[in-house]
Design a protein around this motif. Structure first.
Motif, PDB file in Angstrom:
ATOM      1  N   GLN A  60      10.822 -12.196  -0.638  1.00  8.46           N
ATOM      2  CA  GLN A  60      10.360 -12.427  -0.749  1.00  8.46           C
ATOM      3  C   GLN A  60      10.241 -10.824  -1.450  1.00  8.46           C
ATOM      4  O   GLN A  60      10.625  -9.784  -1.271  1.00  8.46           O
ATOM      5  N   LEU A  61       9.176 -11.305  -2.733  1.00 10.81           N
ATOM      6  CA  LEU A  61       9.182 -10.082  -4.436  1.00 10.81           C
ATOM      7  C   LEU A  61       7.895 -10.140  -4.357  1.00 10.81           C
ATOM      8  O   LEU A  61       7.926  -9.350  -5.473  1.00 10.81           O
ATOM      9  N   LYS A  62       6.938  -9.881  -3.691  1.00  8.15           N
ATOM     10  CA  LYS A  62       5.757  -9.555  -3.761  1.00  8.15           C
ATOM     11  C   LYS A  62       5.206  -8.278  -4.396  1.00  8.15           C
ATOM     12  O   LYS A  62       5.924  -7.091  -3.322  1.00  8.15           O
ATOM     13  N   ASN A  63       5.134  -8.037  -5.190  1.00  9.91           N
ATOM     14  CA  ASN A  63       5.391  -6.728  -6.731  1.00  9.91           C
ATOM     15  C   ASN A  63       6.072  -5.694  -6.121  1.00  9.91           C
ATOM     16  O   ASN A  63       6.244  -4.930  -6.810  1.00  9.91           O
ATOM     17  N   PHE A  82       8.340 -14.840 -10.071  1.00 10.47           N
ATOM     18  CA  PHE A  82       6.917 -14.883 -10.352  1.00 10.47           C
ATOM     19  C   PHE A  82       6.122 -13.332  -9.683  1.00 10.47           C
ATOM     20  O   PHE A  82       4.702 -13.502 -10.274  1.00 10.47           O
ATOM     21  N   ASP A  83       6.463 -13.767  -8.862  1.00  8.58           N
ATOM     22  CA  ASP A  83       6.049 -12.704  -7.789  1.00  8.58           C
ATOM     23  C   ASP A  83       5.956 -11.083  -8.136  1.00  8.58           C
ATOM     24  O   ASP A  83       5.052 -10.226  -7.386  1.00  8.58           O
ATOM     25  N   CYS A  84       6.909 -10.529  -8.827  1.00  2.00           N
ATOM     26  CA  CYS A  84       7.535  -9.526  -9.431  1.00  2.00           C
ATOM     27  C   CYS A  84       6.090  -8.613  -9.696  1.00  2.00           C
ATOM     28  O   CYS A  84       5.535  -9.135  -9.938  1.00  2.00           O
ATOM     29  N   ASN A  85       6.164  -7.100  -9.955  1.00  2.00           N
ATOM     30  CA  ASN A  85       5.569  -6.372 -10.279  1.00  2.00           C
ATOM     31  C   ASN A  85       6.145  -6.511 -12.002  1.00  2.00           C
ATOM     32  O   ASN A  85       7.149  -6.456 -12.236  1.00  2.00           O
ATOM     33  N   LYS A  86       5.080  -6.742 -12.577  1.00  2.00           N
ATOM     34  CA  LYS A  86       5.287  -7.364 -14.155  1.00  2.00           C
ATOM     35  C   LYS A  86       5.425  -5.890 -14.854  1.00  2.00           C
ATOM     36  O   LYS A  86       6.642  -5.672 -16.500  1.00  2.00           O
TER      37      LYS A  86
END
Length: 190
Positions: A60-63, A82-86
């Protein structure tokens, strides 16, 4: 964001999917032969880190922040990038299995993918300007409103890319790959 800073550390042969990874900012660290399968890495920060021979499938890669991170010979099945911090997102991939991963709507210009398995990977609405895809397998990968301008796909294969639905200006393809650009027209190229 985590407060603890861990720098210049080497982590080897650890099963973090059982023990968990300490919540921290990791800088200049390397992870080798580690298992992160299914782990929640939300809000972690990795800067100038290398993951080698690791299993990060379904993480899980939320932020999650990946800043100048290298993945080498890693299993990254189903990763929702797409969940990563951009902010300052920058990654490279070598000999990785990224099947079923999603880069939906990410801006990952100049990203390098070498000898990667990208089966059923979602690149919809992704900005891949000047990306390098060296010897990558795109079987059933999705390209929809993807920016591939100046991207190099000359040594890659099994892609189906609609030139009318994607931006391909100055993208590089080999003659062998031309049929993947013409599939929708139902013509044969010999």
């Amino acid at each position: 964001m985590p407060q603890e800073l861990i720098e210049n550390q080497t982590f080897e042969k650890t099963n973090y999917s059982q023990s968990g990874l300490p919540f921290a900012n990791y800088e200049y660290c390397s992870f080798t032969d580690c298992n992160f399968n299914g782990l929640n890495l939300s809000d972690y920060v990795f800067s100038d880190c290398t993951f080698k021979n690791c299993n990060l499938s379904m993480v899980q890669l939320k932020n999650t922040a990946f800043k100048e991170v290298k993945f080498i010979n890693c299993k990254l099945l189903g990763m929702m990038f797409f969940d990563c911090n951009k902010f300052l997102l920058e990654m490279s991939f070598e000999k990785c299995n990224l099947s079923y991963a999603s880069f939906f709507k990410l801006k990952i210009k100049k990203t390098t993918f070498r000898n990667c398995m990208l089966q059923e990977t979602d690149f919809s609405e992704t900005d891949l300007t000047s990306a390098l895809f060296d010897n990558c397998d795109f079987s059933s990968a999705q390209f929809d409103h993807t920016n591939l301008e100046k991207a190099d796909l000359r040594t890659s294969f099994n892609y189906i890319i609609d030139p009318e639905q994607n931006r391909l200006k100055k993208a590089k393809f080999s003659l062998v790959g031309i049929p993947g650009l013409l599939v929708k027209y139902d013509i044969e190229v010999e």
